[in-house]
Scaffold this active site. Structure first.
Site, PDB file in Angstrom:
ATOM      1  N   LYS A   1       0.855  -1.214   0.000  1.00 15.51           N
ATOM      2  CA  LYS A   1       0.000   0.000   0.000  1.00 15.51           C
ATOM      3  C   LYS A   1       0.877   1.244   0.000  1.00 15.51           C
ATOM      4  CE  LYS A   1      -1.717   1.484   4.073  1.00 15.51           C
ATOM      5  NZ  LYS A   1      -1.389   2.876   4.448  1.00 15.51           N
ATOM      6  N   ASN A   2       1.911   1.260   0.845  1.00 13.92           N
ATOM      7  CA  ASN A   2       2.709   2.481   1.019  1.00 13.92           C
ATOM      8  C   ASN A   2       3.736   2.689  -0.084  1.00 13.92           C
ATOM      9  OD1 ASN A   2       1.154   2.913   3.219  1.00 13.92           O
ATOM     10  ND2 ASN A   2       2.720   2.418   4.724  1.00 13.92           N
TER      11      ASN A   2
ATOM     12  N   CYS B   1      -5.606  11.480  12.195  1.00 10.72           N
ATOM     13  CA  CYS B   1      -6.286  10.188  12.363  1.00 10.72           C
ATOM     14  C   CYS B   1      -6.027   9.717  13.791  1.00 10.72           C
ATOM     15  CB  CYS B   1      -5.769   9.180  11.354  1.00 10.72           C
ATOM     16  SG  CYS B   1      -4.025   8.819  11.577  1.00 10.72           S
TER      17      CYS B   1
ATOM     18  N   ARG C   1      -0.833  14.197  12.482  1.00 11.89           N
ATOM     19  CA  ARG C   1      -0.358  14.051  11.095  1.00 11.89           C
ATOM     20  C   ARG C   1      -0.175  15.418  10.410  1.00 11.89           C
ATOM     21  NH1 ARG C   1      -1.497   8.728   9.711  1.00 11.89           N
ATOM     22  NH2 ARG C   1       0.266   8.877   8.288  1.00 11.89           N
TER      23      ARG C   1
ATOM     24  N   ASP D   1       4.913   0.850  11.911  1.00 12.05           N
ATOM     25  CA  ASP D   1       3.728   0.132  11.410  1.00 12.05           C
ATOM     26  C   ASP D   1       3.695  -1.317  11.849  1.00 12.05           C
ATOM     27  OD1 ASP D   1       3.531   1.858   8.192  1.00 12.05           O
ATOM     28  OD2 ASP D   1       3.032   2.459  10.237  1.00 12.05           O
TER      29      ASP D   1
ATOM     30  N   ARG E   1      -8.255  -0.921   4.995  1.00  7.63           N
ATOM     31  CA  ARG E   1      -7.449   0.158   4.410  1.00  7.63           C
ATOM     32  C   ARG E   1      -6.049  -0.340   4.084  1.00  7.63           C
ATOM     33  NH1 ARG E   1      -6.777   5.177   7.743  1.00  7.63           N
ATOM     34  NH2 ARG E   1      -5.589   5.631   5.850  1.00  7.63           N
TER      35      ARG E   1
HETATM   36  C1  EPZ Z   1       4.071   7.079   6.019  1.00 10.91           C
HETATM   37  O1  EPZ Z   1       3.256   8.075   6.607  1.00 10.91           O
HETATM   38  C2  EPZ Z   1       3.215   5.821   5.964  1.00 10.91           C
HETATM   39  N1  EPZ Z   1       2.024   6.073   5.148  1.00 10.91           N
HETATM   40  C3  EPZ Z   1       2.785   5.444   7.380  1.00 10.91           C
HETATM   41  O2  EPZ Z   1       2.032   4.235   7.285  1.00 10.91           O
HETATM   42  C4  EPZ Z   1       4.039   5.177   8.211  1.00 10.91           C
HETATM   43  O3  EPZ Z   1       3.672   4.875   9.538  1.00 10.91           O
HETATM   44  C5  EPZ Z   1       4.926   6.438   8.194  1.00 10.91           C
HETATM   45  O4  EPZ Z   1       5.235   6.804   6.822  1.00 10.91           O
HETATM   46  C6  EPZ Z   1       6.230   6.228   8.949  1.00 10.91           C
HETATM   47  O5  EPZ Z   1       6.930   5.172   8.381  1.00 10.91           O
HETATM   48  C7  EPZ Z   1       2.137   6.029   3.798  1.00 10.91           C
HETATM   49  O6  EPZ Z   1       3.217   5.839   3.252  1.00 10.91           O
HETATM   50  C8  EPZ Z   1       0.861   6.213   3.020  1.00 10.91           C
HETATM   51  P1  EPZ Z   1       5.969  10.603   8.173  1.00 10.91           P
HETATM   52  P2  EPZ Z   1       3.762   9.624   6.642  1.00 10.91           P
HETATM   53  O7  EPZ Z   1       5.743  11.834   7.387  1.00 10.91           O
HETATM   54  O8  EPZ Z   1       4.434   9.950   5.363  1.00 10.91           O
HETATM   55  C9  EPZ Z   1       5.534  13.711  11.677  1.00 10.91           C
HETATM   56  C10 EPZ Z   1       0.267   2.753   7.740  1.00 10.91           C
HETATM   57  O9  EPZ Z   1      -0.165   2.212   8.767  1.00 10.91           O
HETATM   58  N2  EPZ Z   1       5.393  14.692  10.584  1.00 10.91           N
HETATM   59  O10 EPZ Z   1       7.277   9.888   8.067  1.00 10.91           O
HETATM   60  O11 EPZ Z   1       2.627  10.455   7.071  1.00 10.91           O
HETATM   61  C11 EPZ Z   1       4.309  12.820  11.760  1.00 10.91           C
HETATM   62  O12 EPZ Z   1       3.297  13.424  12.511  1.00 10.91           O
HETATM   63  C12 EPZ Z   1       0.676   4.221   7.762  1.00 10.91           C
HETATM   64  O13 EPZ Z   1       0.420   2.165   6.636  1.00 10.91           O
HETATM   65  C13 EPZ Z   1       5.422  16.049  10.898  1.00 10.91           C
HETATM   66  O14 EPZ Z   1       5.562  16.433  12.059  1.00 10.91           O
HETATM   67  O15 EPZ Z   1       4.830   9.537   7.816  1.00 10.91           O
HETATM   68  C14 EPZ Z   1       4.851  11.595  12.428  1.00 10.91           C
HETATM   69  O16 EPZ Z   1       4.900  11.813  13.816  1.00 10.91           O
HETATM   70  C15 EPZ Z   1       0.492   4.844   9.127  1.00 10.91           C
HETATM   71  N3  EPZ Z   1       5.281  16.932   9.884  1.00 10.91           N
HETATM   72  C16 EPZ Z   1       6.283  11.505  11.880  1.00 10.91           C
HETATM   73  O17 EPZ Z   1       6.597  12.806  11.384  1.00 10.91           O
HETATM   74  C17 EPZ Z   1       5.131  16.550   8.583  1.00 10.91           C
HETATM   75  O18 EPZ Z   1       5.025  17.416   7.691  1.00 10.91           O
HETATM   76  C18 EPZ Z   1       6.435  10.493  10.750  1.00 10.91           C
HETATM   77  O19 EPZ Z   1       5.600  10.906   9.697  1.00 10.91           O
HETATM   78  C19 EPZ Z   1       5.099  15.167   8.292  1.00 10.91           C
HETATM   79  C20 EPZ Z   1       5.242  14.258   9.312  1.00 10.91           C
END
Ligand code: EPZ
Length: 420
Positions: A22-23, A116, A121, A305, A397
């Site tokens: 998915k990711n 969520c 996020r 994850d 999902r």
């Molecule tokens: C991706 O989400 C994945 N989703 C997530 O999978 C996964 O948990 C995550 O990466 C970490 O590996 C997809 O790829 C669709 P991040 P993403 O930006 O890109 C903070 C699942 O279960 N952050 O690396 O949103 C954020 O709040 C999902 O399949 C900011 O503060 O992850 C989090 O605490 C869940 N500001 C941390 O960074 C931003 O602009 C990691 O987020 C962006 C993120």
């Protein structure tokens, strides 16, 4: 309302082949609008998040067809740079459209994607990365208006290695004349897969998987047929389910090199794991040992994850396990339900203390996010009696019929309609 009904006590045995991730599919779908030619994606799972992303592409003017796991995107009709409001709020990954839309139109209007269960996020890092490329961004009334008319190749540095922000900047920069460098980039395997996809379309991207990615702009990208990487989290989830039941499973089409952190924890708990090039076999003991401590980190650290699934293993392991969730602020939403099944989980902020118990008991529980729902299913496999996991649409999902996967491995599990 649908639920998974699980009767625990069965050992999982057998084989399963893992579908595309998915990711990986979601950013690759977003990147498909970077060309005017058709893009063919093989082995795509039937997941609601992927369907929604396809609907977003259609709203922007693309033609998207799905047949037997093959997704075809024809971006010829791409004509809109405003993201559809309702659809954008349905899936967080709609924000991945920002970079490609700006790359195509040099402007974009998107909605703030919803938070969520697992956290707020925010998207500040996405916006910071685009601003560092010269995009002017106005945030007003929940909308984000981007003007990329003056954007240039340049250097981007992320305060935190955000997966989505890294992907957005990679896609925004593919057509910028010159070389864009991204420092403190996320190193997740799905970033490498996006690089591979972009290069297969004729882009010049390198360094994915390290903290510095280079994107050398090219004039045009062409269509491609591509198979996104297998889903390391689905593979890890099935290994955890087998380990929870003293099982013995073999998984094929597994990105083995991306699961070393998960293998290490499962071995620490007493499982034996044999790795082939793209397959893995797990033999689990009758009773698992606690893993003492698990800390989630950006890749190659332990993947957030997979945290919830490992916690569901620890609840019946011998000894006490400590789980520290360093990536998201609220990823223990399912602890209450586990305790209702007889577990002993104490949560304090980003830390959960799990004292292993001898027995779990079936109960009526509810998924609150997709990985938490999978964790509750793993608990149900270990429990005496019957467990109902409600809100299975959240599990859908990220898992293409989880009951089919677990059932094929011998679990007593089915999807039922509940009256609520
Ligand atoms: C991706 O989400 C994945 N989703 C997530 O999978 C996964 O948990 C995550 O990466 C970490 O590996 C997809 O790829 C669709 P991040 P993403 O930006 O890109 C903070 C699942 O279960 N952050 O690396 O949103 C954020 O709040 C999902 O399949 C900011 O503060 O992850 C989090 O605490 C869940 N500001 C941390 O960074 C931003 O602009 C990691 O987020 C962006 C993120």
């Amino acid at each position: 309302m649908n639920a998974l009904r699980i009767r625990g006590g069965r050992r999982l045995n057998g084989e399963w082949s893992i579908h595309s991730a998915k990711n990986a599919v979601l950013p690759v779908l977003a990147a498909s609008i970077l060309t005017n030619d058709r893009v063919y994606l093989n082995d795509c799972p039937d997941l609601s998040d992927i369907r929604y992303m396809g609907e977003i592409l259609q709203t922007l003017g693309c033609d998207v067809q799905t047949q037997n796991g093959m997704m075809t995107v024809d971006p010829q009709g791409l004509c809109r740079w405003e993201m559809p409001d309702e659809l954008s709020k349905k899936i967080r990954s709609s924000i991945f459209m920002l970079g490609p839309i700006i790359a195509r139109f040099r402007r974009a209007t998107v909605t703030f994607p919803g938070g969520c269960e697992i956290g707020l996020r925010p998207i500040d890092l996405h916006l910071s990365g685009l601003r560092q490329l010269g995009v002017s961004i106005l945030e007003e009334g929940g909308m984000i208006h981007c003007d990329g008319s003056r954007m240039r190749a340049g250097t981007v540095h992320f305060d935190y290695p955000s997966v989505g922000a890294t992907e957005n900047v990679m896609m925004a920069a593919v057509g910028l004349r010159g070389t864009t460098l991204v420092h403190n980039a996320a190193r997740e395997p799905e970033i490498v897969d996006l690089q591979n996809f972009l290069c297969a379309m004729g882009a010049r991207v390198s360094g994915a998987g390290t903290h510095t990615i280079a994107i050398e702009g090219v004039k045009r990208l062409h269509g491609v047929a591509y198979t996104p990487m297998p889903d390391r989290i689905v593979a890890g989830t099935l290994l955890a389910a087998a380990a929870a039941t003293g099982g013995n499973v073999r998984l094929r089409n597994v990105p083995v090199q991306d699961l070393y952190a998960v293998f290490a924890k499962l071995r620490e708990m007493g499982c034996s794991i044999d790795e082939d090039a793209d397959a893995v076999t797990l033999h689990a003991p009758e009773r698992l040992w606690a893993f003492h401590q698990l800390q989630t980190q950006p890749h190659p650290g332990f993947p957030t994850d997979m945290q919830v699934q490992m916690l569901a293993l620890a609840v019946r392991a011998q000894g006490t396990s400590v789980v520290v969730e360093n990536v998201f602020e609220n990823r223990f939403t399912h602890a209450g339900d586990l305790n209702r099944m007889g577990a002993d989980v104490m949560v304090n902020g980003r830390t959960a203390i799990v004292k292993g118990v001898d027995r779990l008991y079936g109960a009526r529980v509810a998924a609150r996010d997709l990985r938490g729902g999978a964790a509750l299913a793993i608990a149900g496999l270990q429990a005496e009696g019957e467990t109902l996991v409600e809100h299975v649409e959240l599990i859908d999902r990220g898992y293409d019929k989880l009951e089919q996967m677990l059932g094929a491995l011998g679990a007593d599990i089915c999807r039922i309609c509940t009256d609520t």
